[in-house]
Design an enzyme around this catalytic site. Structure first.
Site, PDB file in Angstrom:
ATOM      1  N   CYS A   1       1.927  -3.363   0.480  1.00 37.87           N
ATOM      2  CA  CYS A   1       0.690  -5.258  -0.714  1.00 37.87           C
ATOM      3  C   CYS A   1      -0.474  -3.667  -1.165  1.00 37.87           C
ATOM      4  O   CYS A   1      -1.665  -4.185  -1.420  1.00 37.87           O
ATOM      5  CB  CYS A   1       0.179  -5.847   0.712  1.00 37.87           C
ATOM      6  SG  CYS A   1      -0.306  -4.252   2.243  1.00 37.87           S
ATOM      7  N   GLY A   2      -0.027  -3.216  -1.915  1.00 37.98           N
ATOM      8  CA  GLY A   2      -1.157  -1.800  -2.673  1.00 37.98           C
ATOM      9  C   GLY A   2      -1.680  -0.999  -2.013  1.00 37.98           C
ATOM     10  O   GLY A   2      -1.729  -0.181  -1.055  1.00 37.98           O
TER      11      GLY A   2
END
Length: 294
Positions: free
Chosen positions: A89-90
Site C-alpha cells: 500500500c505504498g
C-alpha cells in the site's frame, strides 16, 4: 544481450504480475467504497458527540473530577499506532511509523531513554516495526482489521482507559491516517488521554444559561466521556482503513502502469533480439552458400 528464451520468460513473468496488480486494484477499489461510506457516516456523529461533550463539560461544575481528565506529570507514555495488517500500500505504513518515531524524539525523548514509552499497536505492520526497534508493544489487537467492528474497537478503548485511570500511563497519544481522498492521507498525532477540560478544536460559544441535568451531572458525564473516547478511537480506525484502501488502490494502479511500460521495453528488446538472430542466420546461410560456390 539476453537470449530470446530469457526475454520471453521475463515477458510472461511481468504479464502475470500485471494481472495480479490489476486484480488487487479492483479489490482495493471495492473495499474503499465500503470504507469510505463508513467513515462519511461516522464523521458527523463523532463531531456532534464531541460538541455535546464540550458543551456539557463547560456548563458542569464538577466535570474536572473525572479520572480520564486528570492531568499528571508525564513519566509513562502510551502511543496508540494505527497501521495496516498487510503491505503493498505504498508508503502508508512507513509514514505512520516515521511520524510516531518523530513524535517520540521531539516530545518523549526523556521517557524513551528511560524505557517508559510503550506502543499499543492496532495493525500488524506497526507491531512488527516497533518490536524490531526494541519498544514494548501491546499486540492484543493487532488483527483488529480482520474483524473490524465497533465492539472490537470498544474493547481496545476500554483497556486503554482502564490503564490510564489506574495510573499505568500518564499520557496517551493517538497516531493515525485521516482519509482525504484516494491519493491523499493526512497523518494525525493527537492527545487521547487525558482529555482536555475544553476541546479547543471545537468552537462553541460559552453557555449563557444554567443547565438542568437529568439525571445528575456526574452520571451524564460518566456516560459521555468514555463513549466519546470509544467513538474517537473507532473513527481513527475507520479513517485508517479507508486511507489504507486508497493507498493500496493508488499503489496497485501505479504498479500496473509500470508493468505496462516494462512490457513495452521487453517486447522491443525481444523483437530486436529476434531480428538480430534472424539476420545472423541469414548471413551464415549466405556465407555458407558463397563458400560452396568457391
Amino acid at each position: 544481450m539476453a537470449s530470446l528464451k530469457e526475454v520471453r520468460s521475463r515477458i510472461v513473468s511481468v504479464n502475470s504480475t500485471q494481472q495480479i496488480t490489476k486484480a488487487m486494484k479492483m479489490v482495493a477499489a471495492a473495499k474503499l467504497r465500503r470504507a469510505q461510506d463508513g467513515i462519511l457516516q461516522m464523521r458527523p456523529y463523532a463531531q456532534k458527540l464531541g460538541e455535546m461533550l464540550s458543551t456539557v463539560s463547560s456548563g458542569a461544575e464538577s466535570s474536572a473530577d473525572s479520572p480520564l481528565k486528570t492531568a499528571r506529570v508525564v513519566n509513562k507514555v502510551l502511543i496508540v499506532v494505527v497501521t495496516s495488517d498487510r503491505g503493498l500500500c505504498g508508503a502508508f505504513n512507513t509514514n505512520i511509523i516515521k511520524a510516531t518515531m518523530q513524535l517520540i524524539e521531539e516530545k518523549y525523548a526523556f521517557q524513551a531513554r528511560n524505557g517508559n514509552v510503550e506502543i499499543f499497536a492496532l495493525g500488524k505492520k506497526g507491531a512488527e516495526a516497533f518490536v524490531r526497534r526494541g519498544f514494548k508493544v501491546n499486540t492484543s489487537y493487532t488483527d483488529i482489521f480482520s474483524r473490524l467492528n465497533f465492539v472490537t474497537v470498544k474493547l481496545a478503548a476500554e483497556e486503554i482507559m482502564k490503564d490510564f485511570s489506574e495510573g499505568r500511563y500518564d499520557a496517551v497519544d493517538l497516531v493515525y491516517n485521516e482519509f482525504k481522498n484516494v491519493a491523499t492521507q493526512i497523518i494525525h498525532a493527537d492527545r487521547y488521554l487525558p482529555i482536555p477540560s475544553e476541546d479547543k478544536s471545537i468552537k462553541t460559544k460559552k453557555p449563557e444559561v444554567n443547565y438542568i441535568f437529568e439525571p445528575s451531572e456526574e452520571e451524564i458525564l460518566a456516560e459521555l466521556i468514555p463513549k466519546s473516547l470509544k467513538i474517537k478511537l473507532y473513527r481513527s480506525v475507520l479513517e485508517s482503513n479507508a486511507s489504507e484502501q486508497g493507498a493500496r488502490m493508488t499503489a496497485m494502479d501505479k504498479a500496473t502502469e509500470n508493468a505496462q511500460e516494462l512490457l513495452k521495453d521487453l517486447r522491443l528488446v525481444y523483437n530486436r533480439t529476434r531480428q538480430a538472430a534472424i539476420t545472423k542466420e541469414i548471413l551464415e546461410i549466405v556465407g555458407g552458400a558463397e563458400a560452396l560456390k568457391n
